[in-house]
Design a protein around this motif. Structure first.
Motif, PDB file in Angstrom:
ATOM      1  N   GLU A  63      -5.672   2.976  -8.009  1.00 39.85           N
ATOM      2  CA  GLU A  63      -5.583   4.215  -7.242  1.00 39.85           C
ATOM      3  C   GLU A  63      -6.909   4.469  -6.526  1.00 39.85           C
ATOM      4  O   GLU A  63      -7.985   4.348  -7.128  1.00 39.85           O
ATOM      5  CB  GLU A  63      -5.243   5.396  -8.155  1.00 39.85           C
ATOM      6  N   ARG A  64      -6.815   4.795  -5.250  1.00 40.16           N
ATOM      7  CA  ARG A  64      -7.995   5.092  -4.440  1.00 40.16           C
ATOM      8  C   ARG A  64      -7.805   6.456  -3.774  1.00 40.16           C
ATOM      9  O   ARG A  64      -6.681   6.934  -3.623  1.00 40.16           O
ATOM     10  CB  ARG A  64      -8.224   4.005  -3.391  1.00 40.16           C
TER      11      ARG A  64
ATOM     12  N   ASP B 193     -12.624  -5.377   1.380  1.00 40.36           N
ATOM     13  CA  ASP B 193     -12.293  -4.805   0.070  1.00 40.36           C
ATOM     14  C   ASP B 193     -13.471  -3.938  -0.399  1.00 40.36           C
ATOM     15  O   ASP B 193     -14.581  -4.455  -0.594  1.00 40.36           O
ATOM     16  CB  ASP B 193     -12.034  -5.945  -0.912  1.00 40.36           C
TER      17      ASP B 193
ATOM     18  N   ARG C 286      -2.254  -4.195  -3.261  1.00 42.86           N
ATOM     19  CA  ARG C 286      -2.553  -5.337  -2.402  1.00 42.86           C
ATOM     20  C   ARG C 286      -2.800  -6.568  -3.274  1.00 42.86           C
ATOM     21  O   ARG C 286      -3.291  -6.466  -4.409  1.00 42.86           O
ATOM     22  CB  ARG C 286      -3.801  -5.015  -1.581  1.00 42.86           C
TER      23      ARG C 286
ATOM     24  N   SER D 199      -7.178  -1.236   3.368  1.00 35.73           N
ATOM     25  CA  SER D 199      -6.528  -1.070   4.659  1.00 35.73           C
ATOM     26  C   SER D 199      -7.583  -0.718   5.701  1.00 35.73           C
ATOM     27  O   SER D 199      -8.484   0.077   5.435  1.00 35.73           O
ATOM     28  CB  SER D 199      -5.497   0.054   4.609  1.00 35.73           C
TER      29      SER D 199
ATOM     30  N   ASP E  84      -3.075   1.214  -4.389  1.00 34.28           N
ATOM     31  CA  ASP E  84      -3.397  -0.080  -3.802  1.00 34.28           C
ATOM     32  C   ASP E  84      -2.779  -1.172  -4.666  1.00 34.28           C
ATOM     33  O   ASP E  84      -3.275  -1.484  -5.740  1.00 34.28           O
ATOM     34  CB  ASP E  84      -4.919  -0.227  -3.723  1.00 34.28           C
TER      35      ASP E  84
ATOM     36  N   ALA F 298      -4.387   5.718   4.840  1.00 33.86           N
ATOM     37  CA  ALA F 298      -4.782   4.647   3.922  1.00 33.86           C
ATOM     38  C   ALA F 298      -6.268   4.316   4.029  1.00 33.86           C
ATOM     39  O   ALA F 298      -6.778   4.107   5.128  1.00 33.86           O
ATOM     40  CB  ALA F 298      -3.945   3.403   4.208  1.00 33.86           C
TER      41      ALA F 298
ATOM     42  N   ARG G 119      -9.472  -8.505  -2.576  1.00 30.69           N
ATOM     43  CA  ARG G 119      -8.254  -8.168  -1.840  1.00 30.69           C
ATOM     44  C   ARG G 119      -8.507  -8.319  -0.342  1.00 30.69           C
ATOM     45  O   ARG G 119      -9.500  -7.794   0.166  1.00 30.69           O
ATOM     46  CB  ARG G 119      -7.809  -6.736  -2.178  1.00 30.69           C
TER      47      ARG G 119
ATOM     48  N   SER H  38      -6.301  -5.394   5.309  1.00 25.64           N
ATOM     49  CA  SER H  38      -4.940  -5.174   5.802  1.00 25.64           C
ATOM     50  C   SER H  38      -4.952  -4.199   6.974  1.00 25.64           C
ATOM     51  O   SER H  38      -5.861  -3.384   7.107  1.00 25.64           O
ATOM     52  CB  SER H  38      -4.064  -4.607   4.684  1.00 25.64           C
TER      53      SER H  38
ATOM     54  N   LEU I  14       0.871  -1.169   0.000  1.00 27.41           N
ATOM     55  CA  LEU I  14       0.000   0.000   0.000  1.00 27.41           C
ATOM     56  C   LEU I  14       0.907   1.217   0.000  1.00 27.41           C
ATOM     57  O   LEU I  14       1.799   1.335   0.851  1.00 27.41           O
ATOM     58  CB  LEU I  14      -0.915   0.009   1.229  1.00 27.41           C
TER      59      LEU I  14
END
Length: 572
Positions: A260-261, A327, A101, A280, A99, A276, A442, A445, A84
């Motif tokens: 991308e987030r 996710d 992940r 995450s 991201d 994050a 995903r 995390s 991340l």
């Protein structure tokens, strides 16, 4: 006409504009006088500084640091895992979250690790190729370089490639943890070749070489993302995984993309935090904890009272983490509600100022499963670009399986999913469904790369540590908010509570005896750990003076390295 009154009037009119201009000039940040890198290994820090000196920016340096860590610290991360990445782009003053992940294979099923009676098969999600999700780090590095870097991958990957061919010295940290997994590593011919010599684990001080890793990075440098996820390497990976009992396909690799987030943003005590988002859980939990604490003047409190309130906020955030987060491409995460001050006020109302709340009185959910072996690095360059990157292969040495000829172990990130939703765990609690296994999903995390700024100082911070990552970053941020430096934040003694088990875990010496006694009198259970945990890496920029700091956790002596680059003029 008497012009003196006119001139006086004009002067009076211009004074506010002049004052505003002076204020803006006074607030304009002084660019960092030097670059700064803090990472868990000196080889990696030096690789990043080398790429900066060759004209790269913070994001090119991040590629160099990441690839080098995957070589010299394979127990914690590597291109067989994921990451991340939190970025700040000085040009445009904007933040980006990448991201990278890992993803569950398309053939994965919710119950793939259960036996006929519905019980989890021991080690099935931990050891061997069936435990491996599709790696995300190679795609993340290619994305980072191509979209935000200044030099090609052939330059940013060169230090790691050179080191893999010429050799590096095995460090004490890797040598210390290697015996824990040596029996499982020995069962994989590819992993056995990397980490064992005549059946015994490689020892600290030995010189190692990994030409297969060099060749893998050379493919990535030449062909970008396609060098890993298509072509001969992709076929080798799929054949190797499937031949040993895994379920990967070429389609799994072809479909993988770094995403991308939008980063999470919130404020606390006059500081702005960027952190994050899901998958995450770290940023949401940080916001929830600090929002709860915002209702108290906790900085002015005695240590015992302050620790009690911090622990109670941790307890509630970890409880919500387990129930609601997963996710965001698969589940509806109630971010706005969880990060709202009204939600925090409701949680705060349930906290007794002088008594612990037993976790059994909160609604039950399943415990977090994330493993403790991860790594983090933080970078700032002389333009003010920032990178905070946390990367992992999950458990120590991942799934302890390497496809021969590739030079790296694969992750066991499938163990970060809830293996048995709806099945009571050992504590009689029900596992959460938001993080159940699904094809292409995903896993949740705890990795929490974070930026902190108050207009005067800006920091990038993060750490490994599994479920303890969030509380370590929290305490490091608190230290920075109290005026501490980068090294002080990295070294700060740590304590932790994660809802289940219902106990405060503290590093040796983190809590004085009288504070422990006070907490126990409130109803807390306090356990002093046998050792320390985490490996925090912090960089700090004073925006008024241009001075920078790099703090590398001293818990692993002579392994990590926080260092400053050459003066800014040399890079320009």
């Amino acid at each position: 006409m008497n012009i003196r009154p006119v001139l006086l009037g004009l002067i009076l009119l211009l004074l506010p504009f002049s004052a505003a201009l002076q204020a803006r000039e006074a607030q304009a940040p002084v660019p960092p006088r030097q670059a700064a890198i803090a990472s868990a290994n000196a080889y990696a820090t030096d690789a990043g500084l080398e790429v900066l000196a060759q004209g790269g920016n913070a994001f090119d340096a991040a590629v160099a640091v990441s690839a080098t860590l995957g070589l010299v610290e394979p127990e914690s991360s590597g291109i067989g895992g994921g990451a991340l990445m939190l970025l700040h782009l000085a040009d445009g003053d904007r933040d980006v979250f990448v991201d990278a992940r890992e993803r569950a294979p398309l053939a994965a099923t919710r119950d793939m690790y259960l036996d006929a009676s519905g019980q989890v098969r021991p080690k099935s999600s931990i050891d061997g190729p069936l435990a491996a999700a599709i790696p995300g780090l190679p795609a993340g590095l290619a994305h980072l370089s191509e979209k935000y870097g200044r030099v090609p991958l052939s330059v940013s990957l060169a230090p790691a490639i050179r080191l893999a061919r010429k050799g590096w010295v095995m460090n004490a940290k890797t040598a210390q943890v290697l015996p824990w997994r040596s029996e499982v590593l020995a069962q994989s011919p590819g992993a056995r070749e990397l980490f064992l010599r005549k059946g015994k684990p490689v020892e600290a001080g030995q010189v190692l070489k990994n030409p297969d890793y060099a060749r893998t990075l050379e493919r990535l440098a030449r062909d970008g993302r396609e060098g890993f996820y298509a072509g001969s390497l992709a076929r080798r990976l799929v054949d190797g995984v499937r031949g040993a009992g895994g379920i990967w396909t070429l389609e799994d690799l072809a479909q993988y993309r770094a995403v991308e987030r939008e980063p999470l943003r919130f404020s606390h005590r006059g500081f702005q935090l960027v952190t994050a988002p899901p998958p995450s859980s770290g940023g949401v939990a940080l916001a929830e904890i600090l929002n709860v604490l915002s209702g108290y003047d906790y900085p002015a409190m005695a240590q015992g009272e302050r620790t009690h309130l911090v622990v109670e906020a941790m307890r509630r955030a970890y409880r919500d983490r387990a129930q609601f987060l997963g996710d965001p491409d698969f589940v509806d995460v109630p971010l706005a509600r969880m990060m709202s001050l009204d939600f925090a006020a409701g949680l705060r109302a349930s906290i007794h100022p002088h008594k612990a709340t037993p976790s059994s009185l909160l609604p039950p959910v399943g415990p977090a499963r994330e493993r403790p072996d991860t790594t983090h690095f933080s970078i700032i360059d002389t333009e003010g670009n920032l990178a905070a990157v946390t990367q992992t292969v999950n458990l120590t040495f991942g799934n302890a399986f390497a496809v021969p000829g590739t030079g790296f172990v694969l992750n066991n990130e499938m163990d970060d999913f809830s293996a048995a939703p709806g099945v009571p765990n050992a504590f009689g609690l029900i596992g959460d469904e938001a993080n159940e296994i699904a094809p292409g999903k995903r896993p949740l995390s705890s990795m929490t790369p974070t930026f902190l700024s108050d207009g005067e100082r800006t920091a990038a911070i993060g750490t490994p540590g599994g479920s303890r990552i969030i509380t370590m970053v929290l305490l490091g941020l608190m230290d920075l908010m109290d005026g501490g430096g980068a090294q002080a934040a990295a070294d700060r003694p740590r304590y932790h509570h994660q809802y289940v088990p219902d106990a405060i875990l503290a590093e040796p010496g983190a809590l004085p005896g009288d504070v422990v006694a006070q907490l126990e009198s409130m109803g807390h259970t306090v356990k002093i750990a046998d050792s320390t945990w985490g490996n925090m890496q912090v960089v700090l920029w004073n925006r008024r003076s241009g001075e920078v700091e790099a703090g590398s956790d001293r818990r692993w002596k002579a392994v990590g390295k926080g260092a400053l680059g050459a003066p800014a003029a040399i890079y320009r």
